[in-house]
Design a protein around this motif. Structure first.
Motif, PDB file in Angstrom:
ATOM      1  N   ARG A 176     -12.787  -6.953   2.256  1.00 52.68           N
ATOM      2  CA  ARG A 176     -12.073  -8.237   2.184  1.00 52.68           C
ATOM      3  C   ARG A 176     -10.808  -8.207   3.028  1.00 52.68           C
ATOM      4  NH1 ARG A 176     -13.080  -7.635  -3.234  1.00 52.68           N
ATOM      5  NH2 ARG A 176     -10.877  -7.309  -3.663  1.00 52.68           N
ATOM      6  N   LEU A 177     -10.055  -7.119   2.944  1.00 52.86           N
ATOM      7  CA  LEU A 177      -8.838  -6.998   3.753  1.00 52.86           C
ATOM      8  C   LEU A 177      -9.161  -7.008   5.240  1.00 52.86           C
ATOM      9  CD1 LEU A 177      -6.827  -4.311   1.761  1.00 52.86           C
ATOM     10  CD2 LEU A 177      -6.150  -6.687   2.147  1.00 52.86           C
ATOM     11  N   ASP A 178     -10.188  -6.260   5.636  1.00 57.84           N
ATOM     12  CA  ASP A 178     -10.583  -6.226   7.049  1.00 57.84           C
ATOM     13  C   ASP A 178     -10.952  -7.617   7.543  1.00 57.84           C
ATOM     14  OD1 ASP A 178     -10.176  -3.507   7.112  1.00 57.84           O
ATOM     15  OD2 ASP A 178     -12.313  -2.982   7.073  1.00 57.84           O
TER      16      ASP A 178
ATOM     17  N   SER B  22      -0.020  -8.544  -1.660  1.00 62.48           N
ATOM     18  CA  SER B  22       0.096  -7.371  -2.528  1.00 62.48           C
ATOM     19  C   SER B  22      -0.137  -6.084  -1.745  1.00 62.48           C
ATOM     20  CB  SER B  22      -0.896  -7.452  -3.683  1.00 62.48           C
ATOM     21  OG  SER B  22      -0.573  -8.526  -4.516  1.00 62.48           O
ATOM     22  N   TRP B  23      -1.118  -6.104  -0.863  1.00 60.11           N
ATOM     23  CA  TRP B  23      -1.417  -4.919  -0.057  1.00 60.11           C
ATOM     24  C   TRP B  23      -0.231  -4.594   0.841  1.00 60.11           C
ATOM     25  CZ3 TRP B  23      -1.978  -3.909   5.186  1.00 60.11           C
ATOM     26  CH2 TRP B  23      -2.592  -2.694   5.508  1.00 60.11           C
ATOM     27  N   ILE B  24       0.314  -5.595   1.510  1.00 60.29           N
ATOM     28  CA  ILE B  24       1.463  -5.391   2.391  1.00 60.29           C
ATOM     29  C   ILE B  24       2.671  -4.933   1.588  1.00 60.29           C
ATOM     30  CG2 ILE B  24       3.129  -6.595   3.878  1.00 60.29           C
ATOM     31  CD1 ILE B  24       0.712  -8.351   4.797  1.00 60.29           C
TER      32      ILE B  24
ATOM     33  N   ARG C  84       5.433  -1.917   2.010  1.00 58.21           N
ATOM     34  CA  ARG C  84       6.853  -2.261   2.151  1.00 58.21           C
ATOM     35  C   ARG C  84       7.683  -1.512   1.108  1.00 58.21           C
ATOM     36  NH1 ARG C  84      10.088  -5.280  -0.595  1.00 58.21           N
ATOM     37  NH2 ARG C  84       8.419  -6.232  -1.786  1.00 58.21           N
ATOM     38  N   LEU C  85       7.194  -1.463  -0.112  1.00 57.87           N
ATOM     39  CA  LEU C  85       7.926  -0.753  -1.169  1.00 57.87           C
ATOM     40  C   LEU C  85       8.015   0.743  -0.877  1.00 57.87           C
ATOM     41  CD1 LEU C  85       6.529  -2.636  -4.289  1.00 57.87           C
ATOM     42  CD2 LEU C  85       8.840  -2.817  -3.314  1.00 57.87           C
ATOM     43  N   ASP C  86       6.939   1.331  -0.367  1.00 60.68           N
ATOM     44  CA  ASP C  86       6.971   2.748   0.017  1.00 60.68           C
ATOM     45  C   ASP C  86       8.034   2.986   1.090  1.00 60.68           C
ATOM     46  OD1 ASP C  86       4.971   3.493  -1.738  1.00 60.68           O
ATOM     47  OD2 ASP C  86       3.380   3.488  -0.212  1.00 60.68           O
TER      48      ASP C  86
END
Length: 120
Positions: A9-11, A86-88, A92-94
């Motif tokens: 789905r992301l791809d 959410s994936w991004i 970003r949080l890391d």
């Protein structure tokens, strides 16, 4: 859904959004549903090309079409965009955590004025 499905789905979503025409369509749909003709207005491309772009966005799960009498409006799928966000955000949080650790480490170093003039 397993991780493989999420990756697919992301791809598909990122591939669909790689095209500037499709990104512009998503931006337009963020304001509300639109017909193919309405989506075609700002572009110097055929309605057939617009329909193909919409099909790519549909295949990626970013938009859906409904039937409203003779109209077939295209709707943005907010849940699909939320999955991308959410994936991004995870990355970003890391990155933010890494920068905070680096800031803390740099904060432990003596000020530059204390180290000037000292020989090793």
């Amino acid at each position: 859904m397993n991780g493989g499905d999420a990756e697919v789905r992301l791809d598909r979503a990122f591939t669909a959004l790689a095209d500037p025409v499709r990104r512009a369509m998503v931006a337009r749909l963020s304001r509300g549903p639109a017909t193919v003709n309405e989506l075609a207005e700002p572009f110097a491309i055929t309605k057939q090309a617009v329909s193909k772009h919409i099909q790519v966005l549909e295949h990626a799960g970013l938009v859906t079409r409904t039937r409203d009498a003779q109209r077939r409006p295209v709707h943005l799928e907010a849940a699909a965009l939320e999955e991308l966000t959410s994936w991004i955000d995870g990355y970003r949080l890391d990155a933010e955590r890494n920068y905070r650790r680096l800031d803390a480490l740099l904060g432990q170093l003596p000020p530059e004025s204390e180290t000037k003039g000292k020989t090793r």
